[in-house]
Design a protein around this motif. Structure first.
Motif, short mmCIF file in Angstrom:
data_model
loop_
_atom_site.label_atom_id
_atom_site.label_comp_id
_atom_site.label_asym_id
_atom_site.label_seq_id
_atom_site.Cartn_x
_atom_site.Cartn_y
_atom_site.Cartn_z
N PHE A 72 36.56 18.20 67.91
CA PHE A 72 35.94 19.37 67.32
C PHE A 72 36.55 20.63 67.92
CE2 PHE A 72 32.65 16.08 67.18
CZ PHE A 72 32.28 16.14 65.85
N MET B 63 23.25 16.19 67.95
CA MET B 63 23.73 17.07 66.89
C MET B 63 23.70 16.30 65.57
SD MET B 63 26.95 19.00 68.66
CE MET B 63 26.89 20.55 67.75
N HIS C 27 26.91 16.17 63.56
CA HIS C 27 28.03 15.43 64.16
C HIS C 27 27.67 13.97 64.39
CE1 HIS C 27 29.91 19.31 66.04
NE2 HIS C 27 29.81 19.34 64.74
N HIS D 229 25.92 12.57 66.76
CA HIS D 229 26.00 12.07 68.13
C HIS D 229 24.85 12.62 68.95
CE1 HIS D 229 27.40 15.82 69.86
NE2 HIS D 229 28.33 15.89 68.93
N MET E 178 28.80 20.99 73.43
CA MET E 178 29.61 21.74 72.47
C MET E 178 28.77 22.76 71.73
SD MET E 178 30.45 19.10 69.37
CE MET E 178 30.79 17.65 70.32
#
Ligand SMILES: [Cu+2]
Length: 335
Positions: free
Chosen positions: A47, A279, A282, A284, A310
């Motif tokens: 990412f 997230m 995403h 995860h 992140m």
């Protein structure tokens, strides 16, 4: 024109097979990328949250800057092996065709290394963060040593930073555009377009101001962030939080104090509270497993071991259990 299209189509096919060969130990599988480190496998995602938020990459990265490499274990054995992660400048000259053997032939990797994380045990999701300051061709080297046999397994994935390697495709696209432009000018399309554009301009000026109005209204109405609270779907439990570090930091272990109340504001005392998160976009989880370590009184609970690795949209899931009933509260935050 027809012949040109055929050439472009043939070229696309060539580039396609080229791309399939290209990932080293990272191979595309559906929308996902799989990295193979010996017999160990993991979903591999990259990412660049600051530049492209939730866009997932598997190899070539459009920009320099903050980059997050994520490995979601498929083979659960990876949760028990220390994983080493290294990024070197590609000195093999082989680019996307570089293999582990080519990397071993380079000898000492230290002078070429731009990022190195020594073997680290990550039981959940393996993530590393590196800020690329320059564009270029790089090789990622991931290694894991089998805890019993002592055998070292490695994976190499070539990637580029700061440009898209589309080969000759842009050149052909430009040629096609030129041909189209020539045709257009020749048939008088340009003159007609000029006339249309001129009458459209006056309307544009006002519509732009009108379109911006709702945005100004929204900005004025946004609530202060520290007064925010989140409720369970039944409305029975409400939660607000304060962070030990303000604003909520990136990549730093910190703690939260959760203030838990009933729907009408009465503190919820001595409940069992558990916290997880991730997230959603995403797919995860959190890189750590936060723990509620203390009840502080007045409906306040201390949660330790929170780390967001992140930027982007996160969601914390808080489960509050009291008298055999559980309420689930989702806290959304954007980093
Ligand atoms: Cu993420």
């Amino acid at each position: 024109m027809n012949a040109l299209l055929k050439i472009i189509f043939a070229l696309c096919l060539v580039l396609q097979t080229h791309a399939l060969l290209a990932h080293g130990s990272v191979v595309p599988e559906g929308d996902l990328c799989i990295i193979r480190i010996g017999f160990y496998t993991a979903h591999f995602k990259v990412f660049q949250p600051q530049q492209s938020r939730d866009r997932e990459y598997c190899e070539d990265l459009p920009d320099t800057g903050e980059t997050v490499f994520v490995m979601d274990y498929i083979h659960k054995g990876l949760a028990q092996v220390p994983i080493e992660f290294r990024i070197i400048r590609d000195a093999t000259g082989l680019g996307r065709y570089a293999s582990l053997d080519d990397v071993l032939k380079l000898g000492d990797l230290e002078p070429l290394t731009v990022f190195h994380q020594p073997p680290t045990l990550e039981t959940g999701v393996f993530t590393v963060l590196h800020k690329f300051s320059e564009t270029g061709a790089f090789l990622g080297v991931v290694s894991a040593r089998h805890p019993e046999t002592g055998e070292l397994y490695s994976a190499v994935f070539p990637f580029s930073v700061g440009f898209r390697s589309w080969g000759m495709l842009p050149l052909f696209a430009a040629l096609a555009a030129l041909a189209q432009l020539g045709y257009w000018l020749f048939t008088g399309g340009y003159v007609r377009w000029r006339a249309r554009r001129k009458s459209a301009m006056d309307i544009n000026k006002y519509s732009r101001i009108v379109m911006l109005l709702p945005l100004f209204l929204l900005l004025g109405a946004a609530p202060a962030p520290d007064s925010k609270s989140w409720s369970s779907s039944s409305g029975a439990v409400k939660i607000s939080f304060t962070s030990s570090v303000n604003p909520v930091p990136l990549n730093e272990i910190h703690s939260w104090t959760l203030h838990v109340t009933t729907g009408n504001g009465t503190p919820v005392e001595n409940a069992k509270v558990s916290v997880s998160g991730g997230m959603p976009l995403h797919n995860h989880g959190l890189p750590t497993a936060p723990v509620v370590t203390a009840y502080l009184g007045n409906g306040d609970y201390r949660v330790e071991g929170i780390r967001f690795h992140m930027q982007g949209d996160w969601e914390m899931q808080v489960i509050v259990t009291q008298n055999n009933t559980s309420e689930t509260i989702f806290i959304q935050l954007t980093l």
